[in-house]
Design an enzyme around this catalytic site. Structure first.
Site, short mmCIF file in Angstrom:
data_model
loop_
_atom_site.label_atom_id
_atom_site.label_comp_id
_atom_site.label_asym_id
_atom_site.label_seq_id
_atom_site.Cartn_x
_atom_site.Cartn_y
_atom_site.Cartn_z
N LYS A 70 73.86 88.08 95.55
CA LYS A 70 74.26 89.49 95.52
C LYS A 70 75.07 89.83 94.27
CE LYS A 70 74.25 90.82 100.41
NZ LYS A 70 75.09 91.26 101.56
N LYS B 211 71.81 84.28 88.02
CA LYS B 211 72.18 84.47 86.61
C LYS B 211 70.99 84.92 85.78
CE LYS B 211 76.58 83.44 86.71
NZ LYS B 211 77.61 84.45 86.38
N VAL C 12 82.78 93.24 94.34
CA VAL C 12 81.99 94.00 93.36
C VAL C 12 80.55 94.18 93.81
CG1 VAL C 12 83.45 93.32 91.42
CG2 VAL C 12 81.40 91.96 91.96
N THR D 56 82.35 73.90 81.41
CA THR D 56 83.68 74.22 80.89
C THR D 56 84.74 73.64 81.82
OG1 THR D 56 82.78 76.28 79.98
CG2 THR D 56 85.16 76.13 80.13
N TYR E 172 72.11 80.17 92.52
CA TYR E 172 72.92 80.39 91.31
C TYR E 172 72.03 80.62 90.09
CZ TYR E 172 76.60 79.60 87.81
OH TYR E 172 77.48 79.73 86.76
N LYS F 95 77.61 102.30 81.88
CA LYS F 95 76.81 103.48 81.53
C LYS F 95 77.62 104.76 81.72
CE LYS F 95 72.74 106.06 83.06
NZ LYS F 95 71.78 106.22 84.17
#
Length: 324
Positions: A90, A148, A57, A174, A144, A104
């Site tokens: 990235k 984020k 992605v 989690t 990281y 969008k």
């Protein structure tokens, strides 16, 4: 709806795909399998409403018209994001831009998976969404943390400037089935070591705290947030706080293991405490976790036993191949 989940072959992402399918949606899973696994979605291979696209992605892509995008692609464990630091940066930047551009283009709603790591080593406790955090922007965890934090910033920018209908999820620790066996996270480390009869590795004095949310509770919170109208960040995690040492002792109890506990130096910038204030989620989403840590560990144990056996089989197969 036709729904896109980036990182859908990952731990939380694959459980989210299951939940979205259970709601009747058509799910498009996009994943480059850097840290995700085909094993997590293998049970969906004959599901007509599930589509898997192997795709990075961070490169431009178009999965076709979708009505909702869940951006979950990212290495998420310290072992993974420290090994793949550039890719992590990235996916929080380029990966976010590309998924937001799709939202969008198609007028899709959008939810980004952020993290409690946005709070860094917090000076406020418990952590509310209004807290800006205490993050080392150049430390080993920064690949990281800042990925984020940037993902949140660009998500809000697309909301403000392009009117994309966005939501920001801050995930706290989690755990549950499909958590990678060797990803270095607290629960997977302890469960693996306890079931193997190895010493449980506790970093520092074990007095640092974490709050552990079982994956089904986390996914329930995600779905509730996806249906909400709030655009600011929302904490979704379990507010019950444990020291790392308490967690280790509970794992020993649940597994019946006689493993000892060994102590190692605390890694740089390791948070000393972590606990979500979930009053916002309780108020806006009518959500709170239902599964306590001991119950969740019991629900996870069969998976970890199976993962250990699978690892043994794979290692044995590789050794035989080398001999041949």
């Amino acid at each position: 709806m036709r729904v896109l989940v980036t990182g859908g072959a990952g731990f939380v992402g694959s459980h989210l795909c299951d939940a979205l399918l259970a709601e009747g949606h058509h799910v498009v899973c996009v994943d480059n399998l850097l840290t995700g696994s085909q094993r997590n979605i293998s049970h969906l291979k004959n599901e007509s409403r599930f589509e898997f696209i192997e795709q990075d992605v961070n490169e431009p892509y178009d999965a076709g018209k979708v009505e909702y995008i869940f951006h979950f692609a990212s290495p998420a464990s310290p072992v993974d994001y420290m090994e793949h630091g550039i890719e992590t940066l990235k996916v929080g930047s380029l990966g976010s831009f590309h998924s937001l551009d799709l939202a969008k283009k198609y007028g899709a709603k959008y939810l980004v998976a952020s993290t409690s790591e946005c709070y860094g080593d917090p000076l406020e406790h418990p952590q509310k969404e209004t807290y800006w955090g205490n993050v080392n922007p150049i430390g080993p965890r920064s690949v990281y943390d800042e990925s984020k934090r940037f993902a949140e910033a660009v998500t809000m920018a697309y909301h403000r400037y392009h009117k994309v209908d966005t939501r920001i999820l801050r995930i706290f620790n989690t755990y549950g089935p499909r958590l990678q066996l060797n990803d270095g996270r607290v629960i997977s480390n302890f469960m693996k070591q306890a079931l193997r009869g190895e010493p449980l590795t506790v970093y520092g004095d074990g007095k640092q705290t974490r709050s552990f949310c079982y994956v089904s509770d986390e996914v329930d919170g995600i779905l509730r947030l996806s249906r909400s109208a709030t655009h600011d960040p929302v904490n979704v995690g379990n507010p019950t706080e444990f020291t790392i040492l308490e967690c280790a002792q509970l794992v020993l109890k649940v597994t019946g293991s006689s493993s000892s506990i060994s102590y190692e130096p605390l890694p740089q910038d390791d948070p000393k405490q972590r606990r979500p204030d979930i009053s916002k989620a309780q108020r806006l989403l009518e959500w709170e976790p239902k599964i306590d840590l001991e119950t969740g560990l019991k629900l996870s144990m069969a998976y970890f036993r199976q993962a250990i056996e699978l690892e043994k089989t794979e290692k044995s197969g590789k050794q035989q191949a080398v001999v041949v």
